[in-house]
Design a protein around this motif. Sequence first.
Motif: not given
Length: 723
Positions: A461-466, A529-531, A572-575
């Motif tokens: 993820f862009l924020d490096d969270s997952a 669940r993350a979504f 959402w995953l693309s974003t």
Amino acid sequence: MRTAIDKIRELRTLHEDGLLTRDEFDRRKEAVLDTAYHDARAHAAASSGESTELGLMAGQEVGPPNRRYRLQRLISYGGRTEVWQAVDLATEVQLGHGAQVALKIHPPQRAGAAHEARLLLEEAICARRLAHEHIVRVFDWSQDAATGSVFLIMEYLDGEDLDAVIKRTGGLALERACALLDPVAQALDYAWTKCGLVHRDLKPANVFVQADGTVKLLDFGIAGSSNGSAAPGNSGSAAYMAPEAGDPQLAPDRALDVHAAAVMLYKMVTGTLPFDAGRHARASERAEALPQPVRAALHAGFAPEPSLRPPSVSELLRRVRAAALPAPGPAVIAETPAPAATSRPSAPAAAPDLRREQERRARASAEAEREARRQQLREQLRRRLEQDAAQAGERAGARRPDRVLAGLRSMSPEARQAPAAEQVLGSRLAYATIATTAPAAASLAPSAAPYASRGRLRDRFLDDSAQGPELVVLPAGRFQMGSGSDEQQAALDAGARKAWLEREVPRHLVAIGRDFAIGRHPVSVADWRAFVLATRWKPSGDVNWSAPGFIQTDEHPVVGVNWHDAQLYVRWLSTRTGKRYRMPSEAEWEYACRAGSGTPFNVGDDIRPDQANYDTRFAWAGKERGVPRRGTTAAGSYPPNAWGLCDMHGNVWEWVQDVMHDSYEGAPIDGGAWQAGGDQERRVLRGGSWLYHPRYLRSAVRNGFAARLSNDKVGFRVVREVE
């Protein structure tokens, strides 16, 4: 419960899939509307105390007209209910074979007892919240309009309850008794941890041992919550009930189940109950033969004071096992060298720990063997690809892209500008692009992948969270899409319907002009669940994605997701990743599933129970059968295909982007999604599922399902475009 409108929508879907004729659809639609009227009448009759005295009998059909069940035999009966083995007549229409279910019925002669019917419905509500491998699955509840009887539809179990085991054996060895209660303890721990529920009616009759050895906990009808319960405090079976169970001031506590489990364990070993109705101890020769520490541990389990009991049934079993271990005498200790003494297990829980370590080593050894086999197959595939590449180089002159392009230039300007030709031009250019990189003959080989996958990737993820789902990068290529005459005849022999097979023709060559990455597994529970946490998505269907009625860990594929929900996820995953995610096209999905094969399944002409999760009571070619899983399986439970993709056959049906069409007439040949025309209300599903006959698992099978609906057999996987 589903409304009459929901049921009619499902009937329409079955009719559109060719599973119901127009006459059958009209007849069953009228039956649904009649049932809605009769259900209201039955409810009014029950409220006024009216009931019928007619009993249930084998061969009788119960339920609303659109979902009937035929009673086969009475399994058991108690004070409030009867349990019958029955055939689900709706699945007989849909699948060609009737599923076996168990019906727990509030019989007609007791239809006026509203409180008992309410307890039965509370059991359904409780049990549907609990998705555990050792808790019997409750699918739904319904009511018979003719008799007013309320009943639960449950998983059918083949075996016997612990009552029958005790009567047959007269008593079990202590370790065997503990082993039978281990799954019960796990189920009780799960119910408490997940929902704060206490069973409150634990007894041998509510523990079922299946023919394959699996243990199931039954009857959460009077389960109580730590926050209070609607069932009376003195509900349960007197012989196993704790002294404090009748106190209305006390919230249900785990000590109630611990007391009952201790009494059960005592009876399983000795064949008798530990005390009579006045709680006076009974003498038993088998009990006297038990070591004193074991008897003390059991007596602590059914101590009158709740605080003196172990905190859980798991802890009770641990203490009983520890008490059964032989204590080393002083002489043994003196004669034992110090190094050996340090290696001897010193904690009471050493025996279970040793078993777990042995199981871990066995799993590690099996995984090492599987990895060695995979490495051998990779090496064989690499050599085959090198040979194919060499042969392709020799033939390249006959397939040069400039010759293909020359053919395109020979078309008239009007033909090139025609809307119908745009798709053909794109596909021929795709052929030209891959002509010098993919061997033509090998692309249709039935037993080997023509091109190797480009490896795996996983986007952070862009924020490096997952991270997003694990992907496999597939090469551009071409393949034959659909099924041939031999496969179609074999499918007919296996019971396939002609209307389904007509969807798979005409068989046609498809060229996919660029690499793409596809999910190695279907989207998992953890991914979903993350979504959900990020978007606060709310489900619109009846199936709870986090508790669908069977056990689901983070590694299982998510279910209960409709096509529109899947679209929200890929956006959402693309974003979150900054990459272009989408649903696979139907052609991309079949290309990925086949992995170069031309046979009905990517594993060959047949499929076995150890290769995919499906209804293994049935076989494709009448060969190997097995015990069905009765739910989804975790990622990696079965071997991947030649490109490293898992569960392309079975486990869950998978949504793709395409609109449902009745055949391939006019279908794209460039691998793109077919979204024009067809039935815009339905989208295509691929791959079969855990509940389906293997004939539905073939690489070519196409299923259409309403895009707005979801169930516990449908999931999806994603595609990411590769730059």
